[in-house]
Design a protein around this motif. Structure first.
Motif, PDB file in Angstrom:
ATOM      1  N   SER A 126       0.864  -1.154   0.005  1.00 18.80           N
ATOM      2  CA  SER A 126      -0.194  -0.042  -0.091  1.00 18.80           C
ATOM      3  C   SER A 126       1.032   1.203   0.078  1.00 18.80           C
ATOM      4  CB  SER A 126      -0.756   0.014   1.231  1.00 18.80           C
ATOM      5  OG  SER A 126      -1.994  -1.016   1.032  1.00 18.80           O
ATOM      6  N   ASP A 127       1.921   1.168   0.880  1.00 21.27           N
ATOM      7  CA  ASP A 127       2.689   2.485   1.048  1.00 21.27           C
ATOM      8  C   ASP A 127       3.725   2.558  -0.258  1.00 21.27           C
ATOM      9  OD1 ASP A 127       1.346   3.112   3.399  1.00 21.27           O
ATOM     10  OD2 ASP A 127       2.873   2.147   4.522  1.00 21.27           O
ATOM     11  N   PHE A 128       4.400   1.607  -0.818  1.00 24.46           N
ATOM     12  CA  PHE A 128       5.607   1.669  -1.309  1.00 24.46           C
ATOM     13  C   PHE A 128       5.145   1.204  -2.831  1.00 24.46           C
ATOM     14  CE2 PHE A 128       9.311  -0.087  -3.297  1.00 24.46           C
ATOM     15  CZ  PHE A 128      10.186   0.834  -3.179  1.00 24.46           C
ATOM     16  N   PHE A 129       4.426   0.271  -3.166  1.00 20.91           N
ATOM     17  CA  PHE A 129       4.311  -0.121  -4.486  1.00 20.91           C
ATOM     18  C   PHE A 129       3.204   0.688  -5.050  1.00 20.91           C
ATOM     19  CE2 PHE A 129       6.832  -3.512  -2.836  1.00 20.91           C
ATOM     20  CZ  PHE A 129       6.990  -4.306  -3.859  1.00 20.91           C
ATOM     21  N   SER A 130       2.846   1.823  -4.700  1.00 23.46           N
ATOM     22  CA  SER A 130       1.805   2.666  -5.426  1.00 23.46           C
ATOM     23  C   SER A 130       2.372   3.644  -6.100  1.00 23.46           C
ATOM     24  CB  SER A 130       0.787   3.175  -4.278  1.00 23.46           C
ATOM     25  OG  SER A 130       1.493   3.850  -3.320  1.00 23.46           O
ATOM     26  N   ASN A 131       3.708   3.655  -5.898  1.00 22.69           N
ATOM     27  CA  ASN A 131       4.756   4.612  -6.500  1.00 22.69           C
ATOM     28  C   ASN A 131       4.755   4.325  -8.121  1.00 22.69           C
ATOM     29  OD1 ASN A 131       7.293   5.214  -7.796  1.00 22.69           O
ATOM     30  ND2 ASN A 131       7.667   6.407  -5.953  1.00 22.69           N
ATOM     31  N   GLN A 132       4.325   5.216  -8.977  1.00 25.78           N
ATOM     32  CA  GLN A 132       4.426   5.269 -10.397  1.00 25.78           C
ATOM     33  C   GLN A 132       5.555   4.483 -10.847  1.00 25.78           C
ATOM     34  OE1 GLN A 132       1.795   5.439 -12.409  1.00 25.78           O
ATOM     35  NE2 GLN A 132       3.067   4.633 -14.354  1.00 25.78           N
ATOM     36  N   PHE A 133       6.859   4.890 -10.659  1.00 30.15           N
ATOM     37  CA  PHE A 133       7.989   4.107 -10.967  1.00 30.15           C
ATOM     38  C   PHE A 133       8.194   2.755 -10.671  1.00 30.15           C
ATOM     39  CE2 PHE A 133      12.575   3.172 -10.266  1.00 30.15           C
ATOM     40  CZ  PHE A 133      13.168   3.145 -11.544  1.00 30.15           C
ATOM     41  N   ILE A 134       7.705   2.434  -9.278  1.00 31.43           N
ATOM     42  CA  ILE A 134       7.719   1.012  -8.946  1.00 31.43           C
ATOM     43  C   ILE A 134       6.790   0.161  -9.700  1.00 31.43           C
ATOM     44  CG2 ILE A 134       7.395  -0.538  -6.975  1.00 31.43           C
ATOM     45  CD1 ILE A 134       9.753   1.143  -6.807  1.00 31.43           C
ATOM     46  N   GLN A 135       5.474   0.725 -10.006  1.00 28.08           N
ATOM     47  CA  GLN A 135       4.662  -0.011 -10.876  1.00 28.08           C
ATOM     48  C   GLN A 135       5.338  -0.222 -12.342  1.00 28.08           C
ATOM     49  OE1 GLN A 135       1.606  -1.318 -10.135  1.00 28.08           O
ATOM     50  NE2 GLN A 135       2.037  -0.728  -8.183  1.00 28.08           N
ATOM     51  N   GLU A 136       6.000   0.728 -12.872  1.00 33.71           N
ATOM     52  CA  GLU A 136       6.502   0.695 -13.969  1.00 33.71           C
ATOM     53  C   GLU A 136       7.641  -0.587 -14.165  1.00 33.71           C
ATOM     54  OE1 GLU A 136       7.910   4.396 -15.277  1.00 33.71           O
ATOM     55  OE2 GLU A 136       5.866   5.259 -15.357  1.00 33.71           O
ATOM     56  N   LEU A 137       8.257  -0.676 -12.905  1.00 36.10           N
ATOM     57  CA  LEU A 137       9.283  -1.914 -12.989  1.00 36.10           C
ATOM     58  C   LEU A 137       8.646  -2.966 -12.872  1.00 36.10           C
ATOM     59  CD1 LEU A 137      11.951  -0.147 -10.534  1.00 36.10           C
ATOM     60  CD2 LEU A 137      12.281  -0.827 -12.875  1.00 36.10           C
ATOM     61  N   ILE A 138       7.578  -2.957 -12.175  1.00 35.54           N
ATOM     62  CA  ILE A 138       6.699  -4.556 -12.168  1.00 35.54           C
ATOM     63  C   ILE A 138       6.281  -4.810 -13.436  1.00 35.54           C
ATOM     64  CG2 ILE A 138       4.633  -5.270 -11.068  1.00 35.54           C
ATOM     65  CD1 ILE A 138       5.124  -3.801  -8.631  1.00 35.54           C
ATOM     66  N   ALA A 139       5.799  -3.883 -14.134  1.00 36.05           N
ATOM     67  CA  ALA A 139       5.240  -4.394 -15.457  1.00 36.05           C
ATOM     68  C   ALA A 139       6.454  -4.716 -16.445  1.00 36.05           C
ATOM     69  CB  ALA A 139       4.493  -2.917 -15.986  1.00 36.05           C
ATOM     70  N   GLU A 140       7.507  -3.973 -16.383  1.00 31.98           N
ATOM     71  CA  GLU A 140       8.704  -4.006 -17.158  1.00 31.98           C
ATOM     72  C   GLU A 140       9.037  -5.499 -17.210  1.00 31.98           C
ATOM     73  OE1 GLU A 140      12.968  -2.253 -17.838  1.00 31.98           O
ATOM     74  OE2 GLU A 140      11.515  -0.914 -17.273  1.00 31.98           O
ATOM     75  N   HIS A 141       9.319  -6.049 -15.830  1.00 26.83           N
ATOM     76  CA  HIS A 141       9.612  -6.988 -15.542  1.00 26.83           C
ATOM     77  C   HIS A 141       8.780  -8.170 -15.349  1.00 26.83           C
ATOM     78  CE1 HIS A 141      13.960  -5.419 -15.204  1.00 26.83           C
ATOM     79  NE2 HIS A 141      13.447  -4.660 -14.296  1.00 26.83           N
ATOM     80  N   GLN A 142       7.563  -7.896 -15.350  1.00 22.53           N
ATOM     81  CA  GLN A 142       6.399  -9.008 -15.531  1.00 22.53           C
ATOM     82  C   GLN A 142       6.652  -9.800 -14.117  1.00 22.53           C
ATOM     83  OE1 GLN A 142       6.825 -11.392 -19.012  1.00 22.53           O
ATOM     84  NE2 GLN A 142       6.468  -9.383 -20.364  1.00 22.53           N
ATOM     85  N   LEU A 143       6.748  -8.802 -12.991  1.00 27.50           N
ATOM     86  CA  LEU A 143       6.695  -9.541 -11.720  1.00 27.50           C
ATOM     87  C   LEU A 143       5.178 -10.058 -11.271  1.00 27.50           C
ATOM     88  CD1 LEU A 143       8.715  -7.026  -9.804  1.00 27.50           C
ATOM     89  CD2 LEU A 143       9.401  -8.973 -11.220  1.00 27.50           C
TER      90      LEU A 143
END
Length: 71
Positions: free
Chosen positions: A37-54
């Motif tokens: 809730s606190d950290f993974f809502s960050n746009q950059f982190i969301q982009e990393l998740i999508a890019e690496h298909q986590l």
């Protein structure tokens, strides 16, 4: 942020090794609901998740309960 980068690097390494040894298995990164809730809502982190298909599994630490699977 350093903890995330460490976890990401470890996850990607494990996933690569797992694909060679047991390609049918799927690896998930487990994250507590608070951190999600606190950290993974960050746009950059969301982009990393999508890019690496986590794939993520979010859990409630106090209840020791999975609350969300994210593909």
């Amino acid at each position: 942020m350093n903890s995330f980068y460490g976890a990401l690097g470890q996850f990607l390494s494990y996933r690569s090794a797992l694909r060679k040894k047991q390609p049918e298995r799927v690896l998930y990164l487990a994250i507590s609901q608070d951190i999600y809730s606190d950290f993974f809502s960050n746009q950059f982190i969301q982009e990393l998740i999508a890019e690496h298909q986590l794939k993520l599994v979010i859990f409630e630490a106090m209840k020791e309960e999975i609350v969300l699977w994210k593909e």
